[in-house]
Design a protein around this motif. Sequence first.
Motif, mmCIF file in Angstrom:
data_model
loop_
_atom_site.group_PDB
_atom_site.id
_atom_site.type_symbol
_atom_site.label_atom_id
_atom_site.label_comp_id
_atom_site.label_asym_id
_atom_site.label_seq_id
_atom_site.Cartn_x
_atom_site.Cartn_y
_atom_site.Cartn_z
ATOM 1 N N ASP A 146 -2.767 -3.485 5.082
ATOM 2 C CA ASP A 146 -2.027 -4.354 4.182
ATOM 3 C C ASP A 146 -1.536 -5.534 4.996
ATOM 4 N N MET A 203 2.103 1.939 -3.445
ATOM 5 C CA MET A 203 1.007 2.332 -4.313
ATOM 6 C C MET A 203 0.602 3.772 -4.067
ATOM 7 N N VAL A 210 -2.086 -6.185 -4.043
ATOM 8 C CA VAL A 210 -1.970 -5.836 -2.628
ATOM 9 C C VAL A 210 -2.844 -6.786 -1.828
ATOM 10 N N VAL A 238 0.822 -1.200 0.000
ATOM 11 C CA VAL A 238 0.000 0.000 0.000
ATOM 12 C C VAL A 238 0.859 1.254 0.000
ATOM 13 N N TRP A 251 -5.103 -0.928 -6.379
ATOM 14 C CA TRP A 251 -4.376 -1.692 -5.347
ATOM 15 C C TRP A 251 -4.543 -3.186 -5.558
#
Lengths: 146, 394, 335, 124
Positions: free
Chosen positions: A70, A6, A46, A3, A41
């Motif tokens: 996450d 991202m 993820v 995360v 994501w």
Amino acid sequence: MEVVEMLEIQKDKIEEENKLSSGERLVVLKDKSCRALVEKWLGNGVDLHLCSVVGIDNEDAIQVLYYFMDRKDNTTVAVAVNLDHEKPVTDTIGDLIGSSVYEGEATEMFGIEFTGNEIARVFLPENWVGGYPLRKSWKKEDYFDE
Amino acid sequence: MSKRDYTEFNLGPQHPALKEPETFRVVVEGERIVKAEAILGHTHRGIEKVAEQRDYNKALYLAERICGICSFAHNANFARAVEFVADVEVPERAQYLRVLVAELERLHSHMLWLGVLAHEIGFDTFYFLVWNDRELVMDALETLTGNRVNYGMNDIGGVRADLTPDIKGLLMRKLDELGPRLEKIKEIALKNKTVISRTKGVGVISNELARKTCVTGPTARSSGINWDLRRDQPYFAYGDLDFDVKVSTDGDVYSKITLRIEELFESMRIIQQVLEHLPEGRIKTDVRGKLDGSAVSRIEAPRGENFHYVDFRNSKEPYRMKVRAPTYANVVSSVEVLVGHYISDIPVIVAANDPCFSCTDRTLVIDRDTERYQILTAKELRKLSIETTKEEIM
Amino acid sequence: MISDIALFLFQSIVFPGVFFIVTLAFGSNWMYRKIYARLQRRVGPDSAGKYGFMQGFADFLKTASKEEIVPRSANQVIFRVLPIIAPVPIIVGIFFIPMMGLRGMISSPGDIYAIVFILTIVTAIEIVLGWSSGSKYSLIGASRSGMQLVSFGIPLIFSMLYPIIRAGSFNLMDIVLAQDGTNFGFLPRWNVLGLGVIAFVLFLISALAELEKPPFDTPEAETEIAGGWTLEYSGRSYAYILLMEDLKMVFVISIGVVLFLGGPLGPTFGISGWGLALLYFVYFSLKYFMVLIILTIISSGLARLKIRQIVFGSWSFLTPISIVFIILVMVLGGV
Amino acid sequence: MLIIELIKNLFRRPETVKYPYETEGLNFPERLRALHIIDQESCIGCRKCARACPAYVIEMVPLTEDELEARTEKIKKKKVKPVIDLTACIFCGVCEDVCPTDCLNLTNHIVLPSGDKEELEVGD
């Protein structure tokens, strides 16, 4: 992907970034929906966990706060979208990740419309006419006699 | 395909299998479940709304009353969230004492769950044996905190009651007594042929389903998600303690029994460590005045991740308090799992996921001939039901 | 002649007739519950009468005095009438059992036929009772009850065949007499002591299924279908259903005692007349309660099975075993 | 294994305690939070308990004429006294914690059932 990485990539979508008192990042989005963000994501692998969806009635706007984790590196991030106070509408992410019931709760308590989410009643009875009880402007007297 | 073989009936809101009022609307063909739907909200009390009118010291006792079984988890979680906002350091002794009560609570909650599950599969003897042993834990909790449920142990900034040497000795004795009894429970639960036949391969939550629906706690761990907040995001004093996190990959009810029994032993280990290494010092930091800011606190309650969000806007009363009880997260998976099982499995699956359900209009329909799973939306279901009714009338 | 009729009336109504049988039924109910409770470290019934002995009777009276509710969807006639006559076949069945002497109150060359017929009739009554109440839970319970009847009928009857083959008669008195005497001077020649133990185990399992006790309590599984075929009954009807279940317990266990444990047989010490009858009865009761305790312990140690597992287990294990066993016995010529 | 355990149980004493006919084996620890006792003599009427009560069940009742006269030197200013409505009390013990004179205490006396609502008011 994780995360944190991202979010680095998706920096242009972020309007402002704060911290909660408990230390997590609070990301406020420019958009009125976090669907694109979450889609990206999940598309990038993820291992995402959704803890909850919190509706908050600020006087000027209705805020929806998604709390993600996450699972890979145990980072948590809160993603907030600010919606119009009169007619709050956003996209559902229920088909991506199990948020349908949380969104349903926000719908009945705050009147937030999640486009594409079928659930509109979780706790309140089906014939509920008492408005949106968790809004700050809600008064018992407006709906009930007693 | 004739529709006449289908029977629809409601399980609940009042039903012997359900300890809380929930409704399950199931459609069966013979004894096989074709469609399942859960309706929640019979016990909604509006605690979030009420909390907005009380200052944090009083809301703490309100949070305690969210759940009767894991009351400490809610209470401590709320306290922890407020402590984040108030930015206070909780004394180490208080942290350890919180771990102590939390683990005792986990012991009693897991044993309660085991007993209820035994009752659901019609094994009342085991149910009474487990609950009898559970009384040891309840007595320990009563002696330590002053109550069997709703312990009232927490205060914002620490705990209210200290562990005296007398009580410590009593806890030690109770634990020594509990150890062999747990061994016995383990042997009975895991080796009884009828228990195995009723739970093995029943209610399998696959890893994919578990990940997608974001299940938490023992339900997630039994489906192969290696994740425990106590280890991964240590809170209270869990960072200093040594324990294992058990994971199973089967996802069925039997693996949940195994997992929770293993967790019982881990909890015993943690309690022993706490009793041995309890640091000296104060048990409370005072928190006074108005607060400003918002915080999220998550702890591993016996049933899973417990989520509290508090928001203070320069006030003593929370502007917004949001609670997500652990079982609420497990809702979607459990209803989806029901389809394709038999009526006898409903109570087992329900109990295995902890009986706390929500109405989800997205239900699965299993096609009778091909056993193909498909997801129907509410509108489609409605259309389908109207069509079938017409068919039957004509 | 008149004294014969008087004796018969006395026998059929007071002792060992209806009143006695009903008392025995409530006693068995109390004993089952008390032992079941003690196995679970509970106290069990303890308020009505000494040690709660009158609990079954108290339950009956209390239930009978409650309001009777007839659901609108129920079949009005059957729903009202059938519960009241439901206990009758079993009482008649119990008259066949030799309790006081070597001969039951009713005796015929075809006792076993009558008993098997009554066992089936009882289950049929349960199915009709469940079906007539018009509730879906009851319907499921009734269908489960029927499935159990189909599954356990064959093992039950085949297990009964062993004593019949040994005695070479369908009459219960002959079967009892065939078990008289001792082997090796000390071992009674009961059917259970020997090859018959297999038949006895088969009988016990089938009996549990017939009595709908755990692990075969699927037809009234409380946590699944909330009471199954008994669900809609209340008041007087339910009281009679309770009575019927208790009587069924007496009936099925008595059959086991007569067929496998030598019925009322035991050392007589040269006593005769009324004393012998009493002694026979004492022996019978001892055996009866022993079987009851065994059944209670078995049923308390197991979880409820699913109806699928019951049907599957019965047809793939119990039925073949019972058939093979009986063929073996026939080949060996009634050992 | 289970069978052995069961047969052992048959000869053990049942765990059930037939409360209220017998109380042997029951656990009434020191910390148990049950019936309140209020020592109105040493209460100074400071209202702290009423303000802290999470269930809002403590009512500060004005003293009667007699009680006003009977005031001692120590509580000269006292005009009100706490009365607790046990029907809605949650027995959290906060009142005990905040009481500055230690006059309000929770005992471990758990026998509270009553047919009369008036009896469930502590302090009068």
